[in-house]
Design a protein around this motif. Structure first.
Motif, PDB file in Angstrom:
ATOM      1  N   UNK A 120       0.824  -1.218   0.000  1.00 40.17           N
ATOM      2  CA  UNK A 120       0.000   0.000   0.000  1.00 40.17           C
ATOM      3  C   UNK A 120       0.857   1.266   0.000  1.00 40.17           C
ATOM      4  N   UNK A 121       0.420   2.252  -0.789  1.00 43.20           N
ATOM      5  CA  UNK A 121       1.150   3.532  -0.800  1.00 43.20           C
ATOM      6  C   UNK A 121       0.821   4.322   0.472  1.00 43.20           C
ATOM      7  N   UNK A 122      -0.437   4.248   0.895  1.00 45.12           N
ATOM      8  CA  UNK A 122      -0.824   4.870   2.164  1.00 45.12           C
ATOM      9  C   UNK A 122      -1.654   3.882   2.990  1.00 45.12           C
ATOM     10  N   UNK A 123      -1.819   4.226   4.274  1.00 43.76           N
ATOM     11  CA  UNK A 123      -2.652   3.384   5.125  1.00 43.76           C
ATOM     12  C   UNK A 123      -4.108   3.803   5.037  1.00 43.76           C
ATOM     13  N   UNK A 124      -4.979   3.001   5.638  1.00 42.97           N
ATOM     14  CA  UNK A 124      -6.408   3.373   5.680  1.00 42.97           C
ATOM     15  C   UNK A 124      -6.974   3.042   7.047  1.00 42.97           C
ATOM     16  N   UNK A 125      -7.918   3.880   7.458  1.00 39.74           N
ATOM     17  CA  UNK A 125      -8.606   3.659   8.736  1.00 39.74           C
ATOM     18  C   UNK A 125     -10.048   3.294   8.426  1.00 39.74           C
ATOM     19  N   UNK A 126     -10.533   2.206   9.047  1.00 42.48           N
ATOM     20  CA  UNK A 126     -11.896   1.735   8.793  1.00 42.48           C
ATOM     21  C   UNK A 126     -12.701   1.760  10.097  1.00 42.48           C
ATOM     22  N   UNK A 127     -13.943   2.265  10.005  1.00 40.48           N
ATOM     23  CA  UNK A 127     -14.859   2.176  11.151  1.00 40.48           C
ATOM     24  C   UNK A 127     -15.889   1.089  10.862  1.00 40.48           C
ATOM     25  N   UNK A 128     -16.236   0.347  11.895  1.00 40.68           N
ATOM     26  CA  UNK A 128     -17.149  -0.791  11.728  1.00 40.68           C
ATOM     27  C   UNK A 128     -18.429  -0.580  12.531  1.00 40.68           C
ATOM     28  N   UNK A 129     -19.551  -1.176  12.051  1.00 41.40           N
ATOM     29  CA  UNK A 129     -20.773  -1.158  12.863  1.00 41.40           C
ATOM     30  C   UNK A 129     -20.837  -2.427  13.738  1.00 41.40           C
ATOM     31  N   UNK A 130     -21.943  -2.602  14.467  1.00 40.98           N
ATOM     32  CA  UNK A 130     -22.030  -3.738  15.395  1.00 40.98           C
ATOM     33  C   UNK A 130     -22.063  -5.092  14.697  1.00 40.98           C
ATOM     34  N   UNK A 131     -22.431  -5.086  13.410  1.00 38.94           N
ATOM     35  CA  UNK A 131     -22.475  -6.355  12.662  1.00 38.94           C
ATOM     36  C   UNK A 131     -21.094  -6.727  12.133  1.00 38.94           C
ATOM     37  N   UNK A 132     -20.155  -5.765  12.204  1.00 39.76           N
ATOM     38  CA  UNK A 132     -18.822  -6.026  11.650  1.00 39.76           C
ATOM     39  C   UNK A 132     -18.679  -5.542  10.216  1.00 39.76           C
ATOM     40  N   UNK A 137     -17.170   3.290   7.211  1.00 38.66           N
ATOM     41  CA  UNK A 137     -16.451   4.426   6.624  1.00 38.66           C
ATOM     42  C   UNK A 137     -14.979   4.080   6.490  1.00 38.66           C
ATOM     43  N   UNK A 138     -14.311   4.731   5.544  1.00 36.00           N
ATOM     44  CA  UNK A 138     -12.864   4.544   5.412  1.00 36.00           C
ATOM     45  C   UNK A 138     -12.201   5.882   5.106  1.00 36.00           C
ATOM     46  N   UNK A 139     -11.033   6.082   5.708  1.00 38.03           N
ATOM     47  CA  UNK A 139     -10.319   7.349   5.546  1.00 38.03           C
ATOM     48  C   UNK A 139      -8.842   7.038   5.299  1.00 38.03           C
ATOM     49  N   UNK A 140      -8.204   7.718   4.345  1.00 40.50           N
ATOM     50  CA  UNK A 140      -6.765   7.516   4.163  1.00 40.50           C
ATOM     51  C   UNK A 140      -5.988   8.057   5.363  1.00 40.50           C
ATOM     52  N   UNK A 141      -4.942   7.367   5.764  1.00 37.29           N
ATOM     53  CA  UNK A 141      -4.144   7.850   6.902  1.00 37.29           C
ATOM     54  C   UNK A 141      -2.657   7.712   6.593  1.00 37.29           C
ATOM     55  N   UNK A 142      -1.893   8.445   7.372  1.00 35.85           N
ATOM     56  CA  UNK A 142      -0.460   8.433   7.189  1.00 35.85           C
ATOM     57  C   UNK A 142       0.153   7.506   8.239  1.00 35.85           C
ATOM     58  N   UNK A 143       0.111   6.213   7.976  1.00 31.72           N
ATOM     59  CA  UNK A 143       0.597   5.283   8.996  1.00 31.72           C
ATOM     60  C   UNK A 143       1.678   4.360   8.421  1.00 31.72           C
ATOM     61  N   UNK A 144       2.442   3.760   9.316  1.00 28.34           N
ATOM     62  CA  UNK A 144       3.496   2.834   8.870  1.00 28.34           C
ATOM     63  C   UNK A 144       2.888   1.440   8.651  1.00 28.34           C
TER      64      UNK A 144
END
Ligand SMILES: Nc1ncnc2c1ncn2[C@@H]1O[C@H](COP(=O)(O)OP(=O)(O)OP(=O)(O)O)[C@@H](O)[C@H]1O
Ligand SMILES: [Mg+2]
Length: 383
Positions: free
Chosen positions: A120-132, A136-143
């Motif tokens: 991956x060129x960048x990381x991504x952050x994912x939010x989950x609901x109660x069903x899994x 939502x997904x947001x690009x992030x600057x992570x290792x």
């Protein structure tokens, strides 16, 4: 009352309680996921004893893009080869049930994962609901690696939350989990802890005074009993079946290896034994085992206690206390069943008596029974 179908939500909350039994078990599941992802550095932060938030960050391989939609779904796993139960004995990972993250989603107010693989060129952050499901997904600057964040676990199971909050010192229990992580993968860092060996981990957690009383023992026995004669109590049939099972697949090891760290003989129980079992660590093929769930380990603990106590030359109440015990048993994977219950802290031995007999032998070597110092009375002598 007539029979009714439980709603899916109710079923999910009920079954999540079998996987996630406490804050400690959440940390255990997340740390095991990190180790399975080949992490060498794992950081864990708990706010409010874990009830407010839990963050576990690793430098593992990350989650491939195509897998991300499944990670929160029940019974979705990347770990069981070909997804087939037939391959369960070939497992090299802690996880295999595909239940942990879904259970956590069900009973936490908010659940998110940030991940990045080396592709991956960048990381991504994912939010989950109660069903899994990903909401939502947001690009992030992570290792490279994965960070799991849980907010307000048990918020929808107030009774469980209350009982866990009042069930003792969480940091003690987490520290036990920390031992599990470091014991089983010596390269894993926890915060800034680097433990090069199991003994290092023990020293770090419990201090050098306790460590100076310990000895390390490694012993291998043949599982099929070729060289020893201590299976007399087992029936011929059981031995035959066992030998067939062990020998039929050459890929399986035929040995049992005991890797133990125990008190040296003559350690003072009054000073070094404890009234709780919080310094007892059992593993099977590096899987942590919950003592209270396994009669075989209770039996093993009884043997270790008896043999070391009889050498202690003390009349003290130490017998009601427990010594320090670290014991990892490595044995052929086709002689255990790891799929016994959802928390994976219990396994089934196909030949428990063989294990107990070998522990008996091992503890006799470590704590040789005191020699009876009986002079032969003259009356029975020939002279
Ligand atoms: N830290 C992580 N790094 C990489 N992949 C992860 C990580 N955590 C979870 N995963 C992926 O998410 C999947 C689901 O995780 P989950 O813990 O729910 O199930 P599991 O580990 O497969 O089985 P179990 O329920 O027995 O733990 C895993 O199979 C793995 O592919
Ligand atoms: Mg898992």
């Amino acid at each position: 009352m007539s029979i009714k179908n439980l709603s899916k939500e109710t079923v999910r909350i009920i079954s999540s309680g079998q996987v996630i039994t406490s804050i400690t078990s959440v940390v255990k599941e997340l740390v095991e996921n990190s180790i399975d992802a080949k992490a060498t550095n794992i950081e864990c932060k708990l706010v409010g004893g874990g009830f407010t938030s839990i963050i576990v960050k690793d430098n593992g391989i990350g989650i491939p893009l195509n897998d991300r939609q499944f990670i929160g779904h029940r019974h979705c796993t990347s770990k069981l080869p070909d997804g087939s139960f037939d391959n369960i004995s070939k497992l090299t990972t802690y996880g295999f049930r595909g239940e942990a993250l879904n259970s956590i989603c069900t009973i936490s107010q908010s659940f998110s994962i940030e991940t990045r693989t080396k592709e991956d060129i960048i990381g991504k952050m994912y939010n989950f609901d109660h069903m899994g499901n990903i909401v939502s997904e947001t690009p992030t600057n992570t290792t490279i690696g994965t960070t799991v964040q849980i907010i307000k676990i048990f918020y929808n199971t107030p009774v469980r939350k209350f009982s866990f909050k009042h069930s003792g010192n969480i940091s003690n229990k987490i520290s036990k989990r920390k031992v599990n992580a470091t014991f089983n993968n010596n390269n894993v860092e926890w915060h800034s802890i680097i433990c090069n060996s199991t003994m290092d981990s023990i020293k770090h957690l419990f201090g050098s005074d306790l460590t100076s009383q310990l000895q390390s023992i490694k012993k291998t026995y043949s599982f099929d009993n070729e060289e020893s004669d201590d299976t007399e109590e087992e029936s011929i049939d059981e031995n035959n079946i066992k030998n067939k099972l062990i020998n039929e697949d050459d890929n399986f090891s035929k040995n049992i290896e005991f890797n133990a760290i125990l008190y040296k003989p003559n350690v003072d129980p009054e000073k070094y034994w404890r009234s709780s079992t919080d310094r007892i660590f059992f593993y099977v093929n590096k899987r942590p085992i919950q003592l209270s769930l396994m009669p075989t380990f209770k039996e093993i603990l009884k043997l270790i206690k008896q043999k070391s106590f009889q050498l202690s030359n003390t009349e003290s109440s130490g017998n009601k206390k427990y010594p320090f015990v670290f014991l990892d048993i490595t044995l052929p994977t086709n002689t255990i069943d790891i799929n016994i219950e959802p928390s994976k802290m219990k396994i089934m031995f196909h030949y428990p008596q063989r294990i107990i007999d070998l522990i008996d032998k091992l503890t006799d070597e470590i704590y040789p029974p005191p020699k009876l110092n009986m002079e032969i009375p003259l009356i029975f002598s020939n002279k």
